[in-house]
Design a protein around this motif. Sequence first.
Motif, PDB file in Angstrom:
ATOM      1  N   ALA A  64       0.816  -1.209   0.000  1.00  0.00           N
ATOM      2  CA  ALA A  64       0.000   0.000   0.000  1.00  0.00           C
ATOM      3  C   ALA A  64       0.853   1.265   0.000  1.00  0.00           C
ATOM      4  O   ALA A  64       0.479   2.277  -0.604  1.00  0.00           O
ATOM      5  CB  ALA A  64      -0.935   0.005   1.214  1.00  0.00           C
ATOM      6  N   ASP A  65       2.019   1.224   0.664  1.00  0.00           N
ATOM      7  CA  ASP A  65       2.897   2.393   0.701  1.00  0.00           C
ATOM      8  C   ASP A  65       3.447   2.718  -0.684  1.00  0.00           C
ATOM      9  O   ASP A  65       3.551   3.892  -1.063  1.00  0.00           O
ATOM     10  CB  ASP A  65       4.049   2.164   1.682  1.00  0.00           C
ATOM     11  N   GLN A  66       3.795   1.688  -1.447  1.00  0.00           N
ATOM     12  CA  GLN A  66       4.277   1.928  -2.803  1.00  0.00           C
ATOM     13  C   GLN A  66       3.171   2.480  -3.697  1.00  0.00           C
ATOM     14  O   GLN A  66       3.424   3.323  -4.566  1.00  0.00           O
ATOM     15  CB  GLN A  66       4.847   0.639  -3.396  1.00  0.00           C
ATOM     16  N   VAL A  67       1.963   2.007  -3.484  1.00  0.00           N
ATOM     17  CA  VAL A  67       0.828   2.520  -4.260  1.00  0.00           C
ATOM     18  C   VAL A  67       0.625   4.007  -3.971  1.00  0.00           C
ATOM     19  O   VAL A  67       0.460   4.820  -4.899  1.00  0.00           O
ATOM     20  CB  VAL A  67      -0.455   1.728  -3.931  1.00  0.00           C
ATOM     21  N   LYS A  68       0.672   4.384  -2.697  1.00  0.00           N
ATOM     22  CA  LYS A  68       0.498   5.794  -2.335  1.00  0.00           C
ATOM     23  C   LYS A  68       1.637   6.641  -2.880  1.00  0.00           C
ATOM     24  O   LYS A  68       1.405   7.754  -3.383  1.00  0.00           O
ATOM     25  CB  LYS A  68       0.407   5.929  -0.816  1.00  0.00           C
ATOM     26  N   GLU A  69       2.871   6.155  -2.784  1.00  0.00           N
ATOM     27  CA  GLU A  69       4.013   6.914  -3.278  1.00  0.00           C
ATOM     28  C   GLU A  69       3.928   7.120  -4.784  1.00  0.00           C
ATOM     29  O   GLU A  69       4.231   8.213  -5.297  1.00  0.00           O
ATOM     30  CB  GLU A  69       5.304   6.194  -2.916  1.00  0.00           C
ATOM     31  N   ARG A  70       3.475   6.100  -5.522  1.00  0.00           N
ATOM     32  CA  ARG A  70       3.339   6.243  -6.964  1.00  0.00           C
ATOM     33  C   ARG A  70       2.230   7.239  -7.308  1.00  0.00           C
ATOM     34  O   ARG A  70       2.347   8.006  -8.269  1.00  0.00           O
ATOM     35  CB  ARG A  70       3.050   4.869  -7.589  1.00  0.00           C
ATOM     36  N   PHE A  71       1.170   7.245  -6.518  1.00  0.00           N
ATOM     37  CA  PHE A  71       0.086   8.201  -6.731  1.00  0.00           C
ATOM     38  C   PHE A  71       0.579   9.634  -6.531  1.00  0.00           C
ATOM     39  O   PHE A  71       0.285  10.521  -7.339  1.00  0.00           O
ATOM     40  CB  PHE A  71      -1.061   7.895  -5.771  1.00  0.00           C
ATOM     41  N   ASP A 122      -7.473  -0.735  -1.182  1.00  0.00           N
ATOM     42  CA  ASP A 122      -8.129   0.450  -0.651  1.00  0.00           C
ATOM     43  C   ASP A 122      -7.393   1.718  -1.081  1.00  0.00           C
ATOM     44  O   ASP A 122      -8.025   2.746  -1.348  1.00  0.00           O
ATOM     45  CB  ASP A 122      -8.187   0.373   0.879  1.00  0.00           C
ATOM     46  N   ALA A 123      -6.052   1.651  -1.163  1.00  0.00           N
ATOM     47  CA  ALA A 123      -5.277   2.808  -1.610  1.00  0.00           C
ATOM     48  C   ALA A 123      -5.585   3.143  -3.063  1.00  0.00           C
ATOM     49  O   ALA A 123      -5.733   4.318  -3.430  1.00  0.00           O
ATOM     50  CB  ALA A 123      -3.787   2.548  -1.424  1.00  0.00           C
ATOM     51  N   VAL A 124      -5.686   2.123  -3.911  1.00  0.00           N
ATOM     52  CA  VAL A 124      -6.038   2.342  -5.316  1.00  0.00           C
ATOM     53  C   VAL A 124      -7.440   2.927  -5.419  1.00  0.00           C
ATOM     54  O   VAL A 124      -7.691   3.848  -6.207  1.00  0.00           O
ATOM     55  CB  VAL A 124      -5.938   1.026  -6.110  1.00  0.00           C
ATOM     56  N   LYS A 125      -8.364   2.414  -4.619  1.00  0.00           N
ATOM     57  CA  LYS A 125      -9.741   2.896  -4.638  1.00  0.00           C
ATOM     58  C   LYS A 125      -9.809   4.365  -4.208  1.00  0.00           C
ATOM     59  O   LYS A 125     -10.540   5.165  -4.799  1.00  0.00           O
ATOM     60  CB  LYS A 125     -10.600   2.040  -3.706  1.00  0.00           C
TER      61      LYS A 125
END
Length: 211
Positions: A64-71, A122-125
């Motif tokens: 989830a942290d990588q998803v948020k950082e990429r966002f 949930d991060a992607v959503k």
Amino acid sequence: MEMIYLGGKGSGRRDLSDARAKSPVTQSRKPEVPPEDRERHTAAMVFGRALFELALEPIDLADADQVKERFYTFLDMCDREGLRPMVTGLAMAFGMTRQQLCYIGRGDTSTLSTKLTAKSRDAVKKAYEFMQVNWEINLQAEKGNPVKWIVLGKNYYGIKDQTEQIVTRRDETAALPSPEETAAKYAGLVGRPVPEAIPAEVVSVEPVDGA
């Protein structure tokens, strides 16, 4: 001996200004691109190259942290070039298709089920929901024709043109008078007493042999 050439009519020299203006070569030249359009085009090209390079470095979608950082990286890229963030670009940054991002954003749990965890999904959503909020802000701020934003809303967020129709049914038979009321009505018209209803007598009939 010095020769002096005179211009104008009667000088014997041809005026080529009209010929150049009517030349197909001159007329086929494209007009100059406005500076703001050129800057926008350049920004889009720079952003596209940076997004391409970013997509070549995939992230672990289970983290989830990588998803948020990429966002956040994607948003910084958009801000740096002065471009609005779009769903297709975000999907490319995540390493998925636009359809997959939309499915996940709308609550589908089967899409990329082997790559996403509960937290990363949930991060992607949440990133998808942010994009929808951004779309609503742009739609409200539009001072011209909002059709382009409505089309994006249909394609990205499932917005629909919906008209509700309420259908009511009436029982016409309930408004009809009873047989007794009908008999009383017509009996009064002809001046006769209301006939009494004769109860029906039920007679049981024994079957005849051989019938």
